[in-house]
Design an enzyme around this catalytic site. Structure first.
Site, PDB file in Angstrom:
ATOM      1  CD  GLU A   1      -9.733 -33.413   5.621  1.00 48.53           C
ATOM      2  OE1 GLU A   1      -9.130 -33.851   4.482  1.00 48.53           O
ATOM      3  OE2 GLU A   1     -10.381 -32.314   5.497  1.00 48.53           O
TER       4      GLU A   1
ATOM      5  CB  SER B   1     -21.227 -23.073 -29.630  1.00 45.93           C
ATOM      6  OG  SER B   1     -21.312 -22.761 -28.651  1.00 45.93           O
TER       7      SER B   1
ATOM      8  CG  ASP C   1     -35.218 -15.322 -22.110  1.00 41.51           C
ATOM      9  OD1 ASP C   1     -36.259 -14.960 -22.958  1.00 41.51           O
ATOM     10  OD2 ASP C   1     -34.679 -16.418 -22.396  1.00 41.51           O
TER      11      ASP C   1
END
Length: 362
Positions: free
Chosen positions: A53, A301, A203
């Site tokens: 605002e 999970s 990875d």
């Protein structure tokens, strides 16, 4: 679409610019309208900065009379002192006479009180414009207030026949470059990103946003038995990192902590990390949203504990056939109606890749 919905939609778009940068505050958007046109806009700044605002009020041109304007705000304006003064006081002082609010603030110190204050001062206030959309735009904030835990997002990339990797773990690259680039946008949007041991080792991900001007999410790593080599990129200490394990050797802990990595000894069971413990720790660290990029064991999970709130699924037009790694392990559901159903779906195309986004609730 009526004017209220049009202008609130614009406020929602503006509010997206603060995603991932305002925690523990919500990311709010606001637009100010004069004679049917948007003349100013603002979104919540990082903690200690202006709320939406105030940003919008500060952007109003000098030749615009605020008493003839309306302001559209995606979330109820605050009415309490925090790091900044209350926005309700600034709205009153501005002379603006019309306030349209998307949804009430779930903070019990504010909820409804901001609206009541403005109305008591003679300001015309309307609440509920695009309410559901406004609530979803700040889903992590609502989750922390209503569920007392972070908003949890499952993200995965898979082939057309539902494989996230071959049986031997090869997953580079299932999706195309543009789809992978979009993942950076997600990482910039959420507070933290999480992977488990197998993903961490196989990875060797950086777990960074990789977009210009983006913020790096907090790395949440699970390595129960401390199998991950210290040379991995996610353990380089270049982004805030929290590592959960069952126990830490003294030398290993010292090495990790020397890089600024927080080492947390956590309870584990046959199902893996105690996720209630995880959520409690993340909450205490002011992490409102968590992007889970782990493999099938970790993602499964979270689903088994009914903790997944949102899904981003990246689908490539490739078929591997035979056996491979799937997005979700965990318990087997024997009836379709027992599955987890997504709502408020959106689909995107990155050349020949399809991305589906959906919410479990909200």
């Amino acid at each position: 679409m009526n004017d209220d919905k049009k202008f609130m939609s614009a406020a929602l778009l503006v509010g997206k610019q603060g995603l991932g940068k305002t925690t523990p505050n919500p990311s709010v958007g606001a637009v100010i309208v004069f004679e049917g046109e948007i003349v100013a806009e603002g979104y919540t700044q990082p903690p200690g900065g202006n709320h939406a605002e105030i940003e919008a009020l500060n952007a109003v041109p000098d030749d615009v009379c605020l008493s003839e304007c309306a302001i559209y705000i995606t979330l109820e304006p605050c009415c309490v002192f925090g790091r900044t003064p209350p926005c309700t006081a600034a709205l009153l002082e501005s002379g603006i006479r019309e306030v349209i609010v998307g949804v009430l603030d779930p903070n019990p110190d504010i909820s409804g009180a901001g609206i009541e204050f403005l109305q008591s001062e003679g300001i015309d206030v309307r609440v509920g414009c695009l309410e559901d959309e406004c609530r979803r735009s700040n889903a992590p904030y609502f989750s922390m207030r209503n569920k007392n835990r972070p908003w949890i997002v499952a993200k995965y990339a898979m082939t057309l026949d539902g494989k996230i990797a071959t049986l031997n773990g090869d997953s580079k690259w299932i999706t195309n470059e543009k789809a992978r680039g979009h993942v950076g946008v997600l990482r910039d949007r959420y507070d933290a990103i999480m992977v488990g041991t197998n993903t961490l080792i196989e990875d060797d991900p950086r777990l960074t946003s990789r977009i210009e001007g983006g913020h790096n999410p907090v790395r949440i790593l699970v390595d129960r038995r401390q199998k991950a080599p210290l040379s991995l990129r996610a353990l380089d200490g270049r982004a805030t990192t929290i590592l959960f394990a069952e126990a830490f050797g003294e030398e290993r802990r010292a090495s990790l902590e020397s890089k600024g990595i927080a080492c947390i000894e956590a309870p584990f069971s046959d199902e893996g990390l105690d996720l209630d413990f995880l959520c409690s720790n993340l909450r205490d660290n002011n992490i409102m949203s968590l992007l889970v990029e782990g493999g099938g064991t970790l993602l499964g999970s979270f689903f088994d504990k009914n903790l997944v709130d949102e899904v981003w699924a990246y689908i490539a037009p490739t078929i591997l056939g035979g056996k491979g790694r799937e997005p979700f392990n965990g318990r087997t559901r024997t009836a379709i109606q027992d599955g987890i159903h997504l709502h408020h779906l959106s689909t995107f195309h990155f050349e020949d890749n399809i991305v589906i986004n959906g919410f479990v609730e909200v």
